[in-house]
Design a protein around this motif. Structure first.
Motif, PDB file in Angstrom:
ATOM      1  N   UNK A 276       0.752  -1.102   0.225  1.00 25.81           N
ATOM      2  CA  UNK A 276      -0.174  -0.045   0.033  1.00 25.81           C
ATOM      3  C   UNK A 276       0.500   1.661   0.104  1.00 25.81           C
ATOM      4  N   UNK A 277       2.143   1.606   0.708  1.00 29.14           N
ATOM      5  CA  UNK A 277       3.221   2.297   1.311  1.00 29.14           C
ATOM      6  C   UNK A 277       3.294   2.721  -0.618  1.00 29.14           C
ATOM      7  N   UNK A 278       3.678   1.743  -1.511  1.00 24.31           N
ATOM      8  CA  UNK A 278       4.721   1.554  -2.894  1.00 24.31           C
ATOM      9  C   UNK A 278       3.043   2.226  -3.798  1.00 24.31           C
ATOM     10  N   UNK A 279       1.775   1.719  -3.375  1.00 23.36           N
ATOM     11  CA  UNK A 279       0.525   2.248  -4.206  1.00 23.36           C
ATOM     12  C   UNK A 279       1.037   3.798  -4.249  1.00 23.36           C
ATOM     13  N   UNK A 280       0.667   4.133  -2.315  1.00 21.76           N
ATOM     14  CA  UNK A 280       1.454   5.373  -2.372  1.00 21.76           C
ATOM     15  C   UNK A 280       2.390   6.480  -3.220  1.00 21.76           C
ATOM     16  N   UNK A 281       3.376   5.553  -3.239  1.00 16.36           N
ATOM     17  CA  UNK A 281       4.482   6.464  -3.677  1.00 16.36           C
ATOM     18  C   UNK A 281       4.476   7.004  -4.886  1.00 16.36           C
ATOM     19  N   UNK A 282       3.149   5.296  -6.044  1.00 19.54           N
ATOM     20  CA  UNK A 282       2.952   6.111  -7.110  1.00 19.54           C
ATOM     21  C   UNK A 282       2.102   6.645  -7.626  1.00 19.54           C
TER      22      UNK A 282
ATOM     23  N   UNK B 102      -6.480  -9.071  -1.841  1.00 20.87           N
ATOM     24  CA  UNK B 102      -5.750  -7.836  -1.735  1.00 20.87           C
ATOM     25  C   UNK B 102      -4.974  -6.722  -2.047  1.00 20.87           C
ATOM     26  N   UNK B 103      -3.526  -7.650  -1.875  1.00 19.14           N
ATOM     27  CA  UNK B 103      -2.750  -7.542  -2.562  1.00 19.14           C
ATOM     28  C   UNK B 103      -2.582  -7.580  -3.667  1.00 19.14           C
ATOM     29  N   UNK B 104      -3.115  -8.725  -4.511  1.00 24.59           N
ATOM     30  CA  UNK B 104      -3.148  -8.701  -6.077  1.00 24.59           C
ATOM     31  C   UNK B 104      -3.585  -7.325  -6.566  1.00 24.59           C
TER      32      UNK B 104
ATOM     33  N   UNK C  99      -3.186  -2.035  -9.462  1.00 19.28           N
ATOM     34  CA  UNK C  99      -3.649  -1.130  -9.413  1.00 19.28           C
ATOM     35  C   UNK C  99      -2.049  -0.458  -9.796  1.00 19.28           C
ATOM     36  N   UNK C 100      -1.338  -0.420  -9.567  1.00 22.84           N
ATOM     37  CA  UNK C 100      -0.297   0.300  -8.954  1.00 22.84           C
ATOM     38  C   UNK C 100       0.457   0.386  -9.954  1.00 22.84           C
ATOM     39  N   UNK C 101       0.676  -1.023 -10.797  1.00 23.52           N
ATOM     40  CA  UNK C 101       0.757  -1.015 -12.478  1.00 23.52           C
ATOM     41  C   UNK C 101      -0.405   0.169 -12.964  1.00 23.52           C
ATOM     42  N   UNK C 102      -1.340   0.117 -12.695  1.00 22.96           N
ATOM     43  CA  UNK C 102      -2.410   0.876 -14.018  1.00 22.96           C
ATOM     44  C   UNK C 102      -2.312   2.493 -13.879  1.00 22.96           C
ATOM     45  N   UNK C 103      -1.935   2.539 -12.962  1.00 31.66           N
ATOM     46  CA  UNK C 103      -1.841   4.608 -12.392  1.00 31.66           C
ATOM     47  C   UNK C 103      -0.826   4.976 -13.365  1.00 31.66           C
ATOM     48  N   UNK C 104       0.696   3.949 -12.698  1.00 32.17           N
ATOM     49  CA  UNK C 104       1.585   4.885 -13.787  1.00 32.17           C
ATOM     50  C   UNK C 104       1.528   4.634 -14.497  1.00 32.17           C
ATOM     51  N   UNK C 105       0.616   3.475 -15.600  1.00 29.21           N
ATOM     52  CA  UNK C 105       0.938   3.652 -17.505  1.00 29.21           C
ATOM     53  C   UNK C 105      -0.588   4.401 -17.550  1.00 29.21           C
ATOM     54  N   UNK C 106      -1.573   5.293 -17.224  1.00 30.81           N
ATOM     55  CA  UNK C 106      -2.270   5.432 -17.623  1.00 30.81           C
ATOM     56  C   UNK C 106      -2.007   7.066 -17.901  1.00 30.81           C
ATOM     57  N   UNK C 107      -2.866   7.918 -18.807  1.00 30.74           N
ATOM     58  CA  UNK C 107      -2.682   9.220 -19.401  1.00 30.74           C
ATOM     59  C   UNK C 107      -4.144   9.703 -19.443  1.00 30.74           C
ATOM     60  N   UNK C 108      -4.048  11.081 -19.464  1.00 30.11           N
ATOM     61  CA  UNK C 108      -5.062  12.114 -20.014  1.00 30.11           C
ATOM     62  C   UNK C 108      -5.746  11.886 -21.615  1.00 30.11           C
TER      63      UNK C 108
ATOM     64  N   UNK D  10       3.353  10.340   4.107  1.00 32.71           N
ATOM     65  CA  UNK D  10       4.499   8.666   3.678  1.00 32.71           C
ATOM     66  C   UNK D  10       5.256   8.157   3.992  1.00 32.71           C
ATOM     67  N   UNK D  11       5.786   9.759   4.111  1.00 28.87           N
ATOM     68  CA  UNK D  11       7.782   8.817   5.104  1.00 28.87           C
ATOM     69  C   UNK D  11       6.993   8.797   6.496  1.00 28.87           C
ATOM     70  N   UNK D  12       6.468   9.436   7.031  1.00 26.78           N
ATOM     71  CA  UNK D  12       6.038   9.152   8.527  1.00 26.78           C
ATOM     72  C   UNK D  12       5.970   7.491   8.424  1.00 26.78           C
ATOM     73  N   UNK D  13       4.824   7.474   7.710  1.00 31.48           N
ATOM     74  CA  UNK D  13       3.714   5.882   7.440  1.00 31.48           C
ATOM     75  C   UNK D  13       5.518   4.953   7.135  1.00 31.48           C
ATOM     76  N   UNK D  14       5.801   5.637   6.241  1.00 31.02           N
ATOM     77  CA  UNK D  14       7.235   4.371   5.734  1.00 31.02           C
ATOM     78  C   UNK D  14       8.057   4.113   6.974  1.00 31.02           C
TER      79      UNK D  14
END
Length: 496
Positions: free
Chosen positions: A132-138, A336-338, A343-352, A465-469
């Protein structure tokens, strides 16, 4: 009444309950049980409850069991009730019935069970939290890149106002960080060690509960010994927190489905995440969105299943919160981890798709609110008067199939009809007032989409994010250090 000559276990009970439970221990808990055995022996030695050669002999037997018994190859036969008694039988086989039973001094399967469950949940929770933290970073990185990328924001399924993709993603990130915070709060309950509670009421032996907690990587013992074996809030709290993550992500995923629909089309999903119809080659199907959506719902449902299993159960030790129920809950982590990874891969790839944003904005007159606001500021009208002029302007340009920026004549007529005078706005000023970029730029209040407000928000989210990490890293460091301490101390017992 004739004597009962039946022998435990009944074959049906063996096959329907005991064998599946045994398989669950093989798959999930054997390693944690071994760690508890080591820690408990160390505690018994340090407190003087067991001494000298007995301690070393039990340590050597435990090491031999670890080396010689291949847990994966074990099959449940019913000879021993469960895995705990199988290990105890191995100790007695090597040490004799008296010394072989010494390890169980001052403990119970009750406190062992809940300690094992917490140890396994800690590991799974930490993995989910890391993802989830990785997704937040993305999402944070994407929001930085898309800070100024215009979108149409929707309310009630209809075009509403302009915003930016970065502003939208920041809202998503804000909720995700709150969800991670809730997950970390639930995680704290997993850091309180039940060992030493024994069956219910602790023990008459001079046990050291702090020692056990430390050796197993917990922050402290759980205070109330009855609660150690009766309180399942560490289960219900954790799965409630996990459920919220996927309820909230599911809403975002549904937006992605809507935005990428042909009729809206403001989100472009790349070919790598698109499947083509088997019969309609023109169709681009962003099928991963559907998988993320149903997996999110599946995860939330699995969390509900675990929480609901605890409903109306007695406040005591019970199988309703153990064994098979615990194992069933792990499916929520698996699905959930799937979702999070995809979603991390998806968000990094899409565009407007900026062309579709512009055309949808024109068709729906989504900047009309700013025209009304501008009239209040520049023409000294009441908002209601300005709203009437803006509404009349929008109705005319939509009826004529024009973009709002082409509606100066309609605006001028509406203004004169409402106020009985000509507007002081030039056509250039009118076009500026109704432009998408201007709409975003002037909304520079705290939390808004304008660049300065966005920069402040993204900086804040980065700090959060840094505090949570840091919290997550501290937990991992503590567990690793405890494992090292326990291993070193146990090795020292063998060398005495």
């Amino acid at each position: 009444m004739s004597p009962d000559k039946s022998v435990f276990p009944d074959p049906v009970y063996r096959d329907t309950v005991l064998a599946p439970l045994f398989d669950g221990v093989k798959q999930h808990y054997a390693g944690s049980m071994a760690a508890i055995n080591q820690a408990h022996l160390l505690m018994l030695a340090r407190t003087g409850i067991l001494e000298g050669q007995s301690v070393q002999a039990i340590a050597q037997a435990l090491r031999a069991i670890d080396n010689e018994v291949n847990v994966a190859d074990l099959n449940y036969t019913g000879e021993y009730e469960d895995y705990f008694f199988l290990v105890e039988s191995q100790l007695k086989k090597r040490l004799g019935p008296d010394m072989g039973g010494m390890l169980h001094t001052a403990r119970s399967r009750n406190d062992m069970d809940h300690t094992v469950f917490k140890m396994v949940l800690r590991e799974r929770c930490d993995q989910l939290e890391a993802q989830c933290l990785q997704l937040a970073g993305v999402i944070h990185e994407k929001a930085l890149l898309e800070r100024d990328t215009l979108i149409v924001a929707y309310t009630h399924g209809q075009p509403a106002q302009p915003s930016t993709f970065g502003h939208y993603l920041s809202a998503v990130l804000e909720v995700l960080l709150a969800d991670i915070t809730r997950l970390q709060q639930a995680r704290k309950a997993l850091d309180l060690c039940p060992m030493g509670a024994a069956a219910i009421t602790t023990s008459g032996f001079p046990i050291d509960r702090d020692c056990m907690a430390d050796l197993l990587g917990f922050t402290a013992p759980k205070r109330n010994s009855y609660g150690c074996i009766a309180s399942v809030d560490y289960v219900t709290g954790l799965y409630s927190a996990i459920k919220l993550i996927f309820v909230h992500l599911g809403r975002v995923i549904q937006d992605m489905a809507f935005w990428s629909a042909f009729e809206v089309g403001q989100l472009y999903v790349p070919n790598s995440l698109v499947q083509i119809s088997s019969i309609m080659p023109q169709k681009r199907n962003p099928v991963p969105i559907e998988h993320m959506r149903h997996l999110s719902s599946l995860t939330a449902g699995r969390c509900d299943m675990i929480v609901n299993t605890m409903h109306n159960t007695p406040f005591t030790d019970m199988n309703d919160s153990e064994g098979e129920v615990q194992s069933a809950g792990y499916a929520a982590f698996d699905s959930g981890t799937r979702v999070v990874d995809l979603l991390s891969a998806f968000m990094a790839s899409v565009s407007i798709n900026e062309v579709r944003v512009a055309s949808n904005a024109d068709a729906a007159c989504i900047t009309i609110t700013e025209l009304a606001d501008s009239l209040v500021r520049q023409e000294a009208l009441s908002f209601r008067q300005a709203h009437e002029i803006a509404a009349a302007t929008a109705n005319t340009v939509i009826a004529e199939g024009l973009a709002l920026q082409q509606g100066f004549a309609a605006f001028s007529e509406a203004f004169k009809t409402e106020t009985s005078r000509a507007s002081q706005l030039s056509e250039e000023q009118f076009m500026q007032a109704v432009s998408l970029r201007n709409f975003v730029t002037v909304r520079d209040r705290f939390g808004g989409p304008a660049p300065a407000a966005m920069d402040e928000a993204l900086g804040h989210y980065g700090t959060q994010m840094a505090e949570l990490l840091e919290v997550a890293t501290d937990s991992q460091t503590r567990l690793a250090a405890a494992t090292q301490r326990r291993g070193d101390a146990f090795d020292a017992l063998l060398e005495v």
